[in-house]
Write an enzyme that holds these catalytic residues in place. Structure first.
Site, PDB file in Angstrom:
ATOM      1  N   HIS A   1      18.983  32.892   6.928  1.00  0.00           N
ATOM      2  CA  HIS A   1      18.320  33.587   8.030  1.00  0.00           C
ATOM      3  C   HIS A   1      18.562  32.897   9.367  1.00  0.00           C
ATOM      4  O   HIS A   1      18.779  31.697   9.428  1.00  0.00           O
ATOM      5  CB  HIS A   1      16.806  33.627   7.795  1.00  0.00           C
ATOM      6  CG  HIS A   1      16.421  34.254   6.502  1.00  0.00           C
ATOM      7  ND1 HIS A   1      15.389  33.797   5.742  1.00  0.00           N
ATOM      8  CD2 HIS A   1      16.932  35.318   5.832  1.00  0.00           C
ATOM      9  CE1 HIS A   1      15.258  34.546   4.656  1.00  0.00           C
ATOM     10  NE2 HIS A   1      16.206  35.468   4.686  1.00  0.00           N
TER      11      HIS A   1
ATOM     12  N   ARG B   1      16.205  31.668  -0.905  1.00  0.00           N
ATOM     13  CA  ARG B   1      15.718  32.334   0.306  1.00  0.00           C
ATOM     14  C   ARG B   1      16.725  32.088   1.423  1.00  0.00           C
ATOM     15  O   ARG B   1      17.107  30.964   1.690  1.00  0.00           O
ATOM     16  CB  ARG B   1      14.346  31.800   0.708  1.00  0.00           C
ATOM     17  CG  ARG B   1      13.268  32.097  -0.316  1.00  0.00           C
ATOM     18  CD  ARG B   1      11.928  31.538   0.142  1.00  0.00           C
ATOM     19  NE  ARG B   1      10.913  31.713  -0.853  1.00  0.00           N
ATOM     20  CZ  ARG B   1      10.006  32.700  -0.848  1.00  0.00           C
ATOM     21  NH1 ARG B   1      10.019  33.598   0.111  1.00  0.00           N
ATOM     22  NH2 ARG B   1       9.099  32.765  -1.791  1.00  0.00           N
TER      23      ARG B   1
ATOM     24  N   LYS C   1      15.287  25.303  13.797  1.00  0.00           N
ATOM     25  CA  LYS C   1      14.377  25.094  12.671  1.00  0.00           C
ATOM     26  C   LYS C   1      14.475  23.642  12.236  1.00  0.00           C
ATOM     27  O   LYS C   1      15.564  23.067  12.220  1.00  0.00           O
ATOM     28  CB  LYS C   1      14.732  25.989  11.481  1.00  0.00           C
ATOM     29  CG  LYS C   1      14.357  27.429  11.662  1.00  0.00           C
ATOM     30  CD  LYS C   1      14.634  28.228  10.397  1.00  0.00           C
ATOM     31  CE  LYS C   1      14.234  29.684  10.595  1.00  0.00           C
ATOM     32  NZ  LYS C   1      14.584  30.507   9.433  1.00  0.00           N
TER      33      LYS C   1
ATOM     34  N   ARG D   1       0.812  -1.219   0.000  1.00  0.00           N
ATOM     35  CA  ARG D   1       0.000   0.000   0.000  1.00  0.00           C
ATOM     36  C   ARG D   1       0.846   1.270   0.000  1.00  0.00           C
ATOM     37  O   ARG D   1       0.339   2.361  -0.206  1.00  0.00           O
ATOM     38  CB  ARG D   1      -0.919   0.039   1.229  1.00  0.00           C
ATOM     39  CG  ARG D   1      -1.881  -1.128   1.308  1.00  0.00           C
ATOM     40  CD  ARG D   1      -2.540  -1.179   2.666  1.00  0.00           C
ATOM     41  NE  ARG D   1      -1.509  -1.497   3.674  1.00  0.00           N
ATOM     42  CZ  ARG D   1      -1.694  -1.433   4.987  1.00  0.00           C
ATOM     43  NH1 ARG D   1      -2.854  -1.042   5.468  1.00  0.00           N
ATOM     44  NH2 ARG D   1      -0.741  -1.750   5.816  1.00  0.00           N
TER      45      ARG D   1
ATOM     46  N   TYR E   1       8.210  24.147   7.666  1.00  0.00           N
ATOM     47  CA  TYR E   1       9.206  24.087   8.735  1.00  0.00           C
ATOM     48  C   TYR E   1       8.628  24.499  10.073  1.00  0.00           C
ATOM     49  O   TYR E   1       7.706  25.305  10.168  1.00  0.00           O
ATOM     50  CB  TYR E   1      10.451  24.907   8.395  1.00  0.00           C
ATOM     51  CG  TYR E   1      10.261  26.403   8.292  1.00  0.00           C
ATOM     52  CD1 TYR E   1      10.610  27.240   9.351  1.00  0.00           C
ATOM     53  CD2 TYR E   1       9.770  26.983   7.140  1.00  0.00           C
ATOM     54  CE1 TYR E   1      10.458  28.612   9.258  1.00  0.00           C
ATOM     55  CE2 TYR E   1       9.610  28.350   7.030  1.00  0.00           C
ATOM     56  CZ  TYR E   1       9.947  29.166   8.103  1.00  0.00           C
ATOM     57  OH  TYR E   1       9.788  30.525   7.999  1.00  0.00           O
TER      58      TYR E   1
END
Length: 185
Positions: A62, A59, A72, A23, A132
């Site tokens: 940061h 991006r 994160k 499955r 995230y």
């Protein structure tokens, strides 16, 4: 969950332990107990998504500064990204080192980014979505970054950059984290 330590101290690639049959498969994406057993931060304060329509979108990089540093945990449920973590902790044995991993819808991998490290990503295909968790609420006064192409790190991005914010191109050359928080050119 399968935890593999990366070359950046405290950063982990997390793979889903797949339990499968005809499955498909079942696997765990989050377990507070397994995270805590690994000595990792297991608090989730926010969950966020980001969608990028174009391959090559960049991006980051940061992070949040004290007193609101954050962990994160990044996953890519649609498309594919090249996710980078950079160690900005002067006391760390891996200070200024970086590591990258491909996170894709197909591999179900996640990247655990510890406090004091910056992270950013480049989309590898069109129509990519990231998801995230963060261990801290977003605090704009503590949000900062380092430039994706700063020679202090020498990050090798896989594609030419097709889209990036003025914010992400405007960070000054890297200096000790406490010396550049919030500054922009």
């Amino acid at each position: 969950m399968i935890f593999t330590e990366t070359p950046v101290a405290g950063a982990y690639v997390i793979d889903v332990k797949r339990i499968g049959d005809d499955r498909g498969f079942f696997g765990r994406l989050w377990c507070e107990k397994e995270m805590a057993d690994m000595g990792l931060v297991s608090v989730i304060r926010q969950s966020n998504i980001g969608v990028s329509p174009q391959a090559g979108t960049l991006r980051g990089l940061h992070y949040q500064t004290p007193p609101h540093q954050e962990v994160k945990i990044i996953r890519c449920p649609r498309g594919a990204i090249y996710d980078v973590v950079v160690d900005l902790r002067p006391e760390s044995r891996t200070f200024r080192q970086w590591f990258a991993v491909e996170l894709t819808a197909g591999n179900s991998r996640m990247l655990y980014v510890p406090e004091g490290c910056a992270t950013g990503y480049q989309t590898l295909v069109d129509d990519t979505e990231i998801y995230y968790h963060t261990s801290e609420f977003y605090h704009p006064e503590c949000a900062t970054g380092v430039r994706y192409n700063d020679p202090a790190f020498g990050i090798e991005w896989p594609l030419p950059v097709t889209a990036i914010s003025d914010n992400d191109t405007g960070w000054q050359d890297f200096r000790a984290p406490e010396a550049h928080q919030g500054e922009r050119t």
